[in-house]
Design a protein around this motif. Structure first.
Motif, mmCIF file in Angstrom:
data_model
loop_
_atom_site.group_PDB
_atom_site.id
_atom_site.type_symbol
_atom_site.label_atom_id
_atom_site.label_comp_id
_atom_site.label_asym_id
_atom_site.label_seq_id
_atom_site.Cartn_x
_atom_site.Cartn_y
_atom_site.Cartn_z
ATOM 1 N N THR A 195 0.851 -1.212 0.000
ATOM 2 C CA THR A 195 0.000 0.000 0.000
ATOM 3 C C THR A 195 0.881 1.255 0.000
ATOM 4 O O THR A 195 1.874 1.322 0.734
ATOM 5 C CB THR A 195 -0.892 0.012 1.276
ATOM 6 N N GLU A 196 0.470 2.223 -0.817
ATOM 7 C CA GLU A 196 1.240 3.476 -0.891
ATOM 8 C C GLU A 196 1.273 4.157 0.483
ATOM 9 O O GLU A 196 0.259 4.133 1.196
ATOM 10 C CB GLU A 196 0.609 4.457 -1.893
ATOM 11 N N ALA A 197 2.421 4.748 0.805
ATOM 12 C CA ALA A 197 2.555 5.437 2.087
ATOM 13 C C ALA A 197 3.565 6.572 1.933
ATOM 14 O O ALA A 197 4.358 6.584 0.991
ATOM 15 C CB ALA A 197 3.017 4.460 3.163
ATOM 16 N N ALA A 198 3.501 7.513 2.861
ATOM 17 C CA ALA A 198 4.422 8.657 2.794
ATOM 18 C C ALA A 198 4.756 9.150 4.193
ATOM 19 O O ALA A 198 3.955 9.007 5.113
ATOM 20 C CB ALA A 198 3.786 9.792 1.996
ATOM 21 N N VAL A 199 5.954 9.700 4.319
ATOM 22 C CA VAL A 199 6.341 10.358 5.566
ATOM 23 C C VAL A 199 6.555 11.830 5.227
ATOM 24 O O VAL A 199 7.241 12.135 4.241
ATOM 25 C CB VAL A 199 7.681 9.804 6.108
ATOM 26 N N VAL A 200 5.952 12.709 6.014
ATOM 27 C CA VAL A 200 6.175 14.146 5.801
ATOM 28 C C VAL A 200 6.723 14.721 7.102
ATOM 29 O O VAL A 200 6.025 14.769 8.116
ATOM 30 C CB VAL A 200 4.879 14.886 5.400
ATOM 31 N N THR A 210 9.779 15.083 2.313
ATOM 32 C CA THR A 210 8.715 14.128 2.011
ATOM 33 C C THR A 210 9.348 12.864 1.442
ATOM 34 O O THR A 210 10.210 12.951 0.554
ATOM 35 C CB THR A 210 7.748 14.721 0.962
ATOM 36 N N PHE A 211 8.940 11.727 1.953
ATOM 37 C CA PHE A 211 9.426 10.453 1.415
ATOM 38 C C PHE A 211 8.225 9.620 0.998
ATOM 39 O O PHE A 211 7.349 9.346 1.821
ATOM 40 C CB PHE A 211 10.228 9.685 2.467
ATOM 41 N N LEU A 212 8.193 9.229 -0.266
ATOM 42 C CA LEU A 212 7.097 8.390 -0.755
ATOM 43 C C LEU A 212 7.597 6.958 -0.779
ATOM 44 O O LEU A 212 8.710 6.689 -1.229
ATOM 45 C CB LEU A 212 6.700 8.812 -2.176
ATOM 46 N N LEU A 245 1.284 16.019 -7.741
ATOM 47 C CA LEU A 245 0.707 17.203 -7.083
ATOM 48 C C LEU A 245 1.619 17.891 -6.068
ATOM 49 O O LEU A 245 1.210 18.846 -5.422
ATOM 50 C CB LEU A 245 -0.610 16.817 -6.398
ATOM 51 N N ASP A 246 2.837 17.401 -5.916
ATOM 52 C CA ASP A 246 3.729 18.028 -4.928
ATOM 53 C C ASP A 246 4.230 19.379 -5.459
ATOM 54 O O ASP A 246 5.284 19.478 -6.062
ATOM 55 C CB ASP A 246 4.909 17.098 -4.617
#
Ligand code: SAH
Length: 493
Positions: A195-200, A210-212, A245-246
């Motif tokens: 599943t897609e996830a990100a750390v901001v 931001t890490f995708l 969209l970033d």
């Protein structure tokens, strides 16, 4: 004890970008007597608070531990009972994992009046600045904001199976150190590890990272990049939109840290111009100006010379105090050192007859005489700072022009707390006095060769060079030109 009770405003400061402070929040901050703030309130917001307001940092005490909640409650009550307007300023929204409710319960018990002003929670603000819409019709139909902070028993209290079943966007706060446990919990409960996830991290601040990635990889991403709090972790398909969209990381000054040293009253334009381009601004006002009393008699003069917008404002204040207006300048010629001074004149209905080609005192003096065919018959009056530059005076004297130099304001140096200047890419200086006061505050605690000074003109640069700073001069002595120069040099590096 005074019978008038004060009031406590529980205010959300948003995730960091000062532009995300609400109008209502700014308004109560500007009229507060005391501001009690947390660790998560950003420097750029704190630097905007007027000096006369008492600031109490409850994010950290001497031993680096946060002030206990009971003590915070006590401070709020004590100040309010002194009749003060108290702003309790918290990062993000005060009611989203912010203990805002507990503080208001306490005030309620004590019958102390309060209001709550919501803020933009970092859960949504940081996501938006990473180009991640919290919901999207194609990807999810719910949004969940979850704490990753373990409870009193040291255990996380997350119902993984329910969240997996709901299939919404999950946003975890306070979860940097516990996320491997959380990722395991979700995967064990059936969530696809891909599943897609990100750390901001440090969302909405210029130094946001931001890490995708994918759910199963996030703990590795956190460790490899030394992600620190404050950071949110987003899990859900919406994270895939960030690639397109970033918008934030594409701003020209993203990641650039700038210290702005000008007076609080005038540095706003520079700070906002740089901020709009994504720069992280910390205001460090090194000077302030104070109006001086002076005799206003301009009858015998045919040229009025202004060398700053502050001087123009002081002149017109005096004019209005004397129950006169711009008609007093009828048939007089008016010169301004540059466009900002001319702009200030125009606010009072005066269009400058003369602005030199280069906006400094030397060109003002030389071109004024040459281009306007000024002779010893003309009578010139200067309205400027006390102890203004000698250069202009020398030029007039060398050309045998009679003049009167009227100091209309003085510059006062501000002694600031020391600041680690090496963490800034650039320091901006809009006058020699800013340079001198800056150096006065920092004394020899700084290796000036590490300071990259962006200077508004040659004389400011000369002052900065004298301390050994690296100097870069804007092409013109204007704020937009300083902004353009910073953008140019930041990209060249
Ligand atoms: N009331 C705050 C949350 C306080 S709990 C709000 O509404 O935002 C503290 C947590 O908020 C941090 O651990 C982090 O997860 C998150 N946080 C706060 N500021 C942040 C920021 N600028 N960027 C990313 N996360 C942030």
């Amino acid at each position: 004890m005074p019978d008038k009770k004060g009031k406590v405003y529980l205010v959300g400061a948003g995730p960091g970008d000062e532009g995300l402070l609400t109008i209502k929040a700014s308004e109560v901050i500007s009229r507060a007597d005391v501001i009690v703030y947390d660790r998560l309130v950003s420097d750029s917001i704190l630097s905007k608070i007027p000096d006369h307001i008492e600031k109490i940092n409850v994010g950290k005490s001497a031993g680096n531990h946060p002030v206990p909640q009971q003590e915070i409650n006590r401070i709020l009550a004590e100040k309010a009972l002194e009749g003060k307007t108290v702003v309790r300023l918290k990062g993000g929204d005060p009611f989203v994992f912010g203990r805002g409710g507990e503080e208001l319960e306490f005030l309620y018990e004590k019958s102390i009046p309060f209001e709550a002003i919501p803020g933009i929670t970092s859960a949504l603000g940081a996501a938006a600045y990473a180009g991640i819409p919290a919901t999207h019709r194609d990807y999810c139909s719910s949004l969940h904001i979850i704490t990753g902070h373990s409870g009193k028993n040291g255990k996380l209290n997350i119902d993984y199976a329910s969240f997996v079943k709901l299939n919404g966007t999950l946003i975890f706060m306070m979860a940097v150190s516990t996320f491997s446990q959380i990722a395991n919990g979700l995967i064990k409960a059936g969530m696809n590890p891909e599943t897609e996830a990100a750390v901001v991290e440090n969302g909405t601040r210029s130094y946001q990272r931001t890490f995708l990635s994918k759910l199963c990889e996030i703990p590795k991403v956190i460790a490899a990049n030394h992600v620190q709090s404050p950071a949110i972790i987003i899990v859900g398909k919406v994270c895939s939109l960030s690639e397109r969209l970033d918008w934030f990381s594409r701003l020209p000054l993203k990641g650039c840290r700038i210290l702005v040293t000008g007076p609080k009253t005038t540095s706003g334009k520079l700070a906002s111009g740089l901020g709009e381009l994504g720069a992280h601004i910390v205001e460090y006002p090194c000077i302030r100006t104070e109006p001086l009393d002076f005799r206003l008699d301009i009858r015998e003069y045919n040229w009025l010379i202004f060398t700053s917008a502050v001087g123009v404002a002081a002149f017109f204040n005096k004019l209005y105090e004397s129950k006169l207006d711009s008609r007093a300048l009828c048939h007089k010629k008016v010169a301004a050192v540059g466009p900002q001074t001319a702009e200030e004149l125009l606010k009072h209905g005066i269009y400058a007859d003369f602005v030199p080609s280069i906006f400094d005192s030397r060109h003002l003096g030389e071109e004024l005489i040459k281009r306007n065919k000024i002779t010893s018959k003309d009578k010139i009056i200067l309205f400027r700072a006390k102890d203004g530059t000698q250069e202009l005076i020398d030029i007039l004297e060398n050309n045998h022009i009679s003049y009167t130099d009227v100091p209309v304001y003085k510059t006062v140096y501000i002694k600031n707390e020391k600041i680690d200047v090496e963490q800034f890419n650039y320091v901006t200086f809009t006058s020699e006095s800013c340079v001198k006061s800056f150096a006065g505050s920092l004394a020899d605690t700084v290796d000036y060769s590490k300071v990259h000074a962006i200077c508004i003109g040659e004389s400011t640069a000369k002052a900065a060079k004298a301390y050994g700073m690296n100097t870069i001069v804007s092409d013109m002595a204007t704020i937009p030109s300083m902004v353009a120069k910073i953008t140019e040099v930041y990209h060249a590096n």
